[in-house]
Scaffold this motif. Structure first.
Motif, PDB file in Angstrom:
ATOM      1  N   ASN A 170       0.834  -1.413  -0.016  1.00 43.75           N
ATOM      2  CA  ASN A 170       0.202  -0.087   0.118  1.00 43.75           C
ATOM      3  C   ASN A 170       0.786   1.131   0.021  1.00 43.75           C
ATOM      4  N   PHE A 171       1.938   1.088   0.681  1.00 44.70           N
ATOM      5  CA  PHE A 171       3.049   2.408   0.578  1.00 44.70           C
ATOM      6  C   PHE A 171       4.213   1.802   0.036  1.00 44.70           C
ATOM      7  N   PRO A 172       4.435   1.558  -1.407  1.00 43.32           N
ATOM      8  CA  PRO A 172       5.619   1.404  -1.941  1.00 43.32           C
ATOM      9  C   PRO A 172       6.847   1.918  -1.943  1.00 43.32           C
ATOM     10  N   ASP A 173       6.549   3.023  -1.789  1.00 44.16           N
ATOM     11  CA  ASP A 173       7.648   4.196  -1.719  1.00 44.16           C
ATOM     12  C   ASP A 173       8.081   4.227  -0.263  1.00 44.16           C
ATOM     13  N   HIS A 174       7.504   3.465   0.711  1.00 47.60           N
ATOM     14  CA  HIS A 174       8.279   3.603   2.114  1.00 47.60           C
ATOM     15  C   HIS A 174       9.679   2.890   1.944  1.00 47.60           C
ATOM     16  N   PRO A 175      10.444   3.213   2.746  1.00 46.40           N
ATOM     17  CA  PRO A 175      12.112   2.796   2.577  1.00 46.40           C
ATOM     18  C   PRO A 175      12.010   1.330   3.154  1.00 46.40           C
ATOM     19  N   ARG A 176      11.012   0.727   3.985  1.00 47.27           N
ATOM     20  CA  ARG A 176      11.317  -0.496   4.214  1.00 47.27           C
ATOM     21  C   ARG A 176      10.176  -1.462   3.319  1.00 47.27           C
ATOM     22  N   ALA A 177       9.741  -0.829   2.505  1.00 47.07           N
ATOM     23  CA  ALA A 177       8.700  -1.607   1.635  1.00 47.07           C
ATOM     24  C   ALA A 177       9.521  -2.712   0.683  1.00 47.07           C
ATOM     25  N   LYS A 178      10.569  -2.206  -0.039  1.00 47.58           N
ATOM     26  CA  LYS A 178      11.158  -2.959  -0.868  1.00 47.58           C
ATOM     27  C   LYS A 178      12.157  -4.008  -0.319  1.00 47.58           C
ATOM     28  N   GLY A 179      12.224  -4.097   0.811  1.00 48.32           N
ATOM     29  CA  GLY A 179      13.220  -5.208   1.667  1.00 48.32           C
ATOM     30  C   GLY A 179      12.309  -6.431   2.111  1.00 48.32           C
ATOM     31  N   TYR A 180      10.894  -6.103   2.077  1.00 53.35           N
ATOM     32  CA  TYR A 180       9.829  -7.007   2.786  1.00 53.35           C
ATOM     33  C   TYR A 180      10.008  -8.457   2.086  1.00 53.35           C
TER      34      TYR A 180
END
Length: 349
Positions: free
Chosen positions: A321-331
């Protein structure tokens, strides 16, 4: 001591993440925002499914993806219907030294109302590329058309069929048989882990992956955990899964609240001898504390190995839902490492 092992720290996990504050202050809305009415479910589902399918196609076609084949199969249910399943396999099965690949079976989230197998495409692709697994992402019938416990019954039929027919797609569950799911799919996964243990499923499940799972109805919290069960109130207005969304899902799915098929955390035969379990838990999630309580029950009371990734101050399914959050890409990398842990191997992602 890791923070999640100390229950006094759990409420602090709900304090909103500063980077999320920044995104919200800029007017960023959740990518999959929605109305909280049963009438809106079917048309919203029709809008979202093409997005999931397009993302799955792009993930498979990415230049970095090698040695992965994909096809759609149908798996029968007890009533004569069938489930659409996405099957991902290594292109070169000779890479599997055991004579068959370890097996991963995933069920998507969506509150029992939304979603499709393509939602788990990235995790399936990673499992094939990194660990040589055969991975399946499975559909189940959705509410409001299909009521409780249809989703669990569909999933149990599928898992039994896969256990009996895994050699047909070059898998060997004895090399690893991991079952996982997100949100509603995590609920289904926890239920299936108990059904499989109690029924003596053969080959047995060897690992469980629970991503932001629903596990315990508020009316059934054991007395010894009442003081720890705070997230339903603390995070009732959090983005993505506020209390209004939970009410909509319950109205559509109509679960029997006292059933262990809805609240596997109170399974009548207990939790001993379940497989090792990997959790992903969001701090600003209405479901946070039932996952933390369940993890504590498995680890402390039942001696089950667990691994936990906690995302403080972040809401349910924040990574989508918030793909620009810094932690999103590491999930997805965290997920891949967790699956590797369940297999007893490690990879840098």
């Amino acid at each position: 001591m890791m923070a999640y092992t100390d229950p006094t720290t759990w409420p602090s996990l709900g304090e909103i993440d500063p980077d999320l504050v920044t995104l919200l202050s800029k007017g960023t809305r959740p990518r999959f925002d929605k109305e909280y009415t049963v009438e809106s479910i079917v048309p919203t589902r029709a809008q979202w499914d093409p997005i999931y399918k397009d993302a799955a196609r792009k993930a498979l076609e990415h230049p970095s993806v090698t040695n992965v084949t994909h096809k759609t199969i149908q798996i029968p249910h007890r009533d004569g219907s069938s489930a659409r399943a996405l099957l991902y396999q290594p292109t070169d099965p000779s890479e599997n030294s055991t004579g068959g690949s370890p097996l991963l079976v995933l069920f998507h989230g969506g509150g029992f109302c939304f979603g499709c197998p393509e939602m788990e495409a990235r995790n399936c692709i990673n499992a094939v590329q990194m660990y040589g697994m055969v991975a399946l992402s499975i559909e189940y019938r959705l509410a409001p058309e299909a009521k409780f416990p249809t989703a669990v019954e569909d999933a149990w039929d599928v898992v039994r069929w896969i256990a009996a027919n895994s050699s047909a797609f070059r898998a060997d569950p004895r090399a690893g048989f991991i079952r996982g799911g997100t949100s509603a799919g995590g609920n289904i996964t926890a239920v299936i882990s108990h059904l499989a243990r109690d029924a003596g499923l053969s080959p047995p499940l060897t690992g469980i992956y629970l991503n932001i799972p629903l596990l315990l109805d508020p009316s059934l919290v054991p007395t010894e955990y009442t003081a720890l069960y705070l997230s339903r109130e603390q995070n009732k207005n959090a983005p993505i899964l506020p209390s209004e969304a939970m009410a909509m899902y319950a109205e559509a799915y109509e679960p029997t609240l006292t059933s262990p098929l809805w609240s596997p955390a109170i399974w009548p035969t207990g939790h001993k001898d379940l497989p090792p379990t990997y959790f992903q838990i969001c701090g600003m999630d209405i479901l946070r504390d039932e996952a933390l309580i369940y993890e504590r029950t498995l680890r402390v009371e039942c001696g089950i190995e667990t691994r936990v990734d906690v995302y403080p101050g972040l809401p349910h399914v924040f990574y989508a839902n918030f793909p620009d959050h810094p932690r999103a890409k590491g999930y997805a990398g965290d997920t891949a490492r967790g699956i590797g842990w369940l297999l007893g191997v490690s990879k840098m992602v």
